[in-house]
Design an enzyme around this catalytic site. Structure first.
Site, PDB file in Angstrom:
ATOM      1  N   LYS A  79     -14.386   8.054   0.083  1.00 17.67           N
ATOM      2  CA  LYS A  79     -14.262   6.760  -0.598  1.00 17.67           C
ATOM      3  C   LYS A  79     -15.121   6.759  -1.859  1.00 17.67           C
ATOM      4  O   LYS A  79     -16.232   7.296  -1.848  1.00 17.67           O
ATOM      5  CB  LYS A  79     -14.686   5.638   0.361  1.00 17.67           C
ATOM      6  N   SER A 159     -11.334  -3.058   2.275  1.00 16.68           N
ATOM      7  CA  SER A 159     -11.429  -2.424   0.987  1.00 16.68           C
ATOM      8  C   SER A 159     -11.163  -0.917   1.016  1.00 16.68           C
ATOM      9  O   SER A 159     -10.883  -0.342  -0.034  1.00 16.68           O
ATOM     10  CB  SER A 159     -12.834  -2.642   0.403  1.00 16.68           C
ATOM     11  N   SER A 183     -13.658  -3.818   6.371  1.00 14.07           N
ATOM     12  CA  SER A 183     -13.069  -2.891   5.406  1.00 14.07           C
ATOM     13  C   SER A 183     -12.730  -1.507   5.946  1.00 14.07           C
ATOM     14  O   SER A 183     -12.108  -0.716   5.234  1.00 14.07           O
ATOM     15  CB  SER A 183     -14.000  -2.718   4.202  1.00 14.07           C
TER      16      SER A 183
END
Lengths: 496, 95
Positions: A79, A159, A183
């Site tokens: 990420k 997210s 998330s």
């Protein structure tokens, strides 16, 4: 030869150890898959092809000499929130334009120490603020899943939307993610994969771009429960560079996966039954209860009375922490600078140009609730409510409950550019209604695919555990996974 | 509680985010939706409840007060939009 990208993380690891294929081969297979898919899915915002091949060669040498680590040669996606030395790290924000960290986050360091290979950096909501991966400066991520007979693009959740999309579409063997209000778990649910938010303190936050420091936790996204346990074992661990890191030994989480649920008591909180919740979510929940009972668990109704206040309290606490954490982006130390006549004007113009609307909105809310005259009414009250939320869980666990079963999300994935959610930020926030309580109480929570909705889209259940008892979540999650026995293969419409 | 355009301008100033005059009303509306949503916390009886300061029961660890890193100013300024001799450069602050 079999498609190496279709193997689980465990099969990849074991195949590498048994020299059935090399890391260069599996890494190249993933790079090829990314090349064919990324234009459609937008999951990666930076692909490190050369770096990955170099790492893979080193891994192959280690594997040849029998010195491979726990994840030797396994290709992962990272990420964009994790600092990676010399590699794109922007938290998917314009304000970090061109930022190349001089250091490596602890979590990614742990993965490289265990031999993993980095394929690239994954798209996400800007600064991890969002539930649909539509707030990214690099554009929305697309979910590999589509409703039956539909060509409408769906959100992957957020997210960690790039991470979830990439894992689901076989663009990496596993991915790192982070979870501040849901998330990891909400995108896992939307993309038909497994995601755990570990207990607060289990994974170091050092080198992870901060959103809300008392809520942020890193965790893995993978295609199976066992893969998830393997990857978390490598990510977790005490780190003296994070003052809230837990000084505890990391168990071999994979050893707990087949432990079963016999003798466990699972709580079913009545407050998670919402008015207007789709019938299929309720049906899924009842199915999960039945599976756990069949495998020997006792199921008990429980009450977590302050549940409904978790989301409003979160939308005070998280923006308050975000407004402090994001104060560092000022056009001086790194990233974007917009010139101004004075230093104050430079700050204000830089931050107006560099932060997207959702990030600005949260910084503004946070600034407001912390400002003189409002601090007690908003911030202190929210922190008191947070104490009550945590006490709800403590009482339930003290009464003999081992884990709690809930739905993971109130719906399956929705369309990109959903008008209702765009018009009302609170509608978007409601995506996290089942997950946010877990962050507020610092507990571990896992989302596991458990069924399909009537349009053929994946749905998930969530298990919530006691502090530092991720093992029970992997064991119970595996029972759900095994009982559901789903075909979690999205149709490969995105391939070139 | 709700905010008006004047308050939005003040918060924008505190947050160091330039907000265009013609956007103040929109901003106020958006912030008021969120403030309206969190209003329900007033229903909760919080008398005698301690505000949370740490989500896990832990004492903050301390370390020896000695330098154990540093000497790499070049790395610190490596990402600065503007730097000179390992200093960050900013517009003139003092007349």
């Amino acid at each position: 030869m079999t498609d190496l990208t279709k193997l689980s993380l465990k099969e990849t690891r074991d195949g590498l150890r048994a020299k059935q294929f090399s890391s260069v081969e599996v890494t190249s297979a993933y790079l090829g898959a990314i090349d064919g898919a990324n234009q459609s899915l937008n999951a990666y915002i930076c692909v490190e092809g050369e770096g990955a091949k170099k790492q893979a060669q080193i891994s192959d040498e280690k594997l040849a000499s029998g010195n491979g680590g726990a994840l030797e040669g396994v290709p992962l996606g990272i990420k964009d929130l994790f600092a990676t030395r010399g590699v794109h790290t922007q938290a998917a924000s314009h304000i970090l334009d061109g930022f190349l960290p001089e250091y490596e986050s602890t979590v990614t360091s742990n993965l490289w120490d265990d031999g993993a290979v980095m394929l690239g950096k994954l798209n996400m909501d800007e600064f991890a603020m969002g539930s649909s991966n539509e707030t990214s400066y690099f554009g929305p991520v697309v979910n590999p899943w589509r409703a039956d007979g539909s060509s409408q693009n769906l959100v992957p959740g957020g997210s960690s939307g790039g991470s979830a999309s990439a894992v689901s579409a076989w663009l990496c063997a596993g991915a790192t993610a982070t979870d501040t209000g849901g998330s990891i778990r909400q995108p896992a649910a939307f993309c038909g994969i497994v995601g755990i938010k570990p207990t607060y303190g289990r994974c170091s936050r050092w080198g992870v771009v901060a959103f809300a420091s008392s809520l942020d936790q890193a965790g893995p996204l993978t295609r199976t429960v066992e893969d998830n346990a393997i990857m978390l074992t490598s990510m977790a661990g005490f780190d003296k560079k994070d003052s809230t890191s837990a000084d505890l030994a990391v168990p071999d989480f994979a050893a707990a996966v087949e432990r079963g649920v016999k003798g466990l008591t699972i709580g079913i909180p009545k407050e998670y039954r919402l008015d207007g919740m789709p019938d299929e979510i309720e049906t899924l929940w009842q199915q999960g209860i039945a599976w756990l009972k069949e495998e020997g668990a006792t199921v008990k109704d429980i009450s977590l009375p302050h549940t409904k206040y978790a989301l409003p309290a979160y939308y005070i606490v998280a923006p308050a922490e975000a407004s402090s954490n994001l104060a560092r982006y000022d056009g001086v130390k790194y990233g974007l600078r917009v010139a101004g006549k004075s230093i104050d004007e430079m700050y204000a113009l830089t931050r107006a140009a560099g932060f997207g609307r959702e990030v600005q909105r949260r910084v503004m809310i946070g600034t407001y609730v912390l400002s003189a005259g409002y601090y007690d009414a908003y911030y202190v009250r929210a922190q008191k409510v947070r104490t009550l939320i945590k006490q709800d869980f403590e009482k339930v666990f003290a009464s003999g409950i081992d884990a709690i079963l809930t739905p993971a999300t109130p719906s399956a994935a929705f369309g990109i550019g959903d008008k209702e959610m765009a018009a009302d930020p609170v509608k978007m926030y409601l995506n996290d209604i089942f997950t946010v309580t877990v962050n507020m109480a610092g507990l571990p929570g896992i989302a596991v695919p458990a069924g399909m909705d009537k349009q053929g889209l994946p749905l998930a259940l969530q298990l919530i555990g006691k502090p530092f008892d991720e093992e029970t979540l992997f064991a119970a999650g595996r029972v759900i996974e095994r009982s559901a026995d789903l075909d979690l293969t999205p149709k490969s419409w995105w391939r070139k | 509680m709700s905010v008006d355009a004047k308050t939005v301008r003040r918060i924008g100033n505190l947050a160091r985010i330039k907000i265009e005059e013609n956007d103040l009303e929109n901003y106020a509306d958006e912030l008021n939706v969120i403030l309206g949503f969190v209003e329900q916390l007033n229903e909760v009886d919080v008398d005698g409840v301690e505000p949370m300061t740490s989500v896990t029961p832990m004492a903050l660890r301390r370390r020896q007060d000695k330098v154990d890193a540093g000497g790499y100013a070049d790395k610190i300024v490596a990402n600065a939009p503007l730097s000179e001799d390992n200093f960050f450069m900013v517009p003139k602050v003092v007349e």
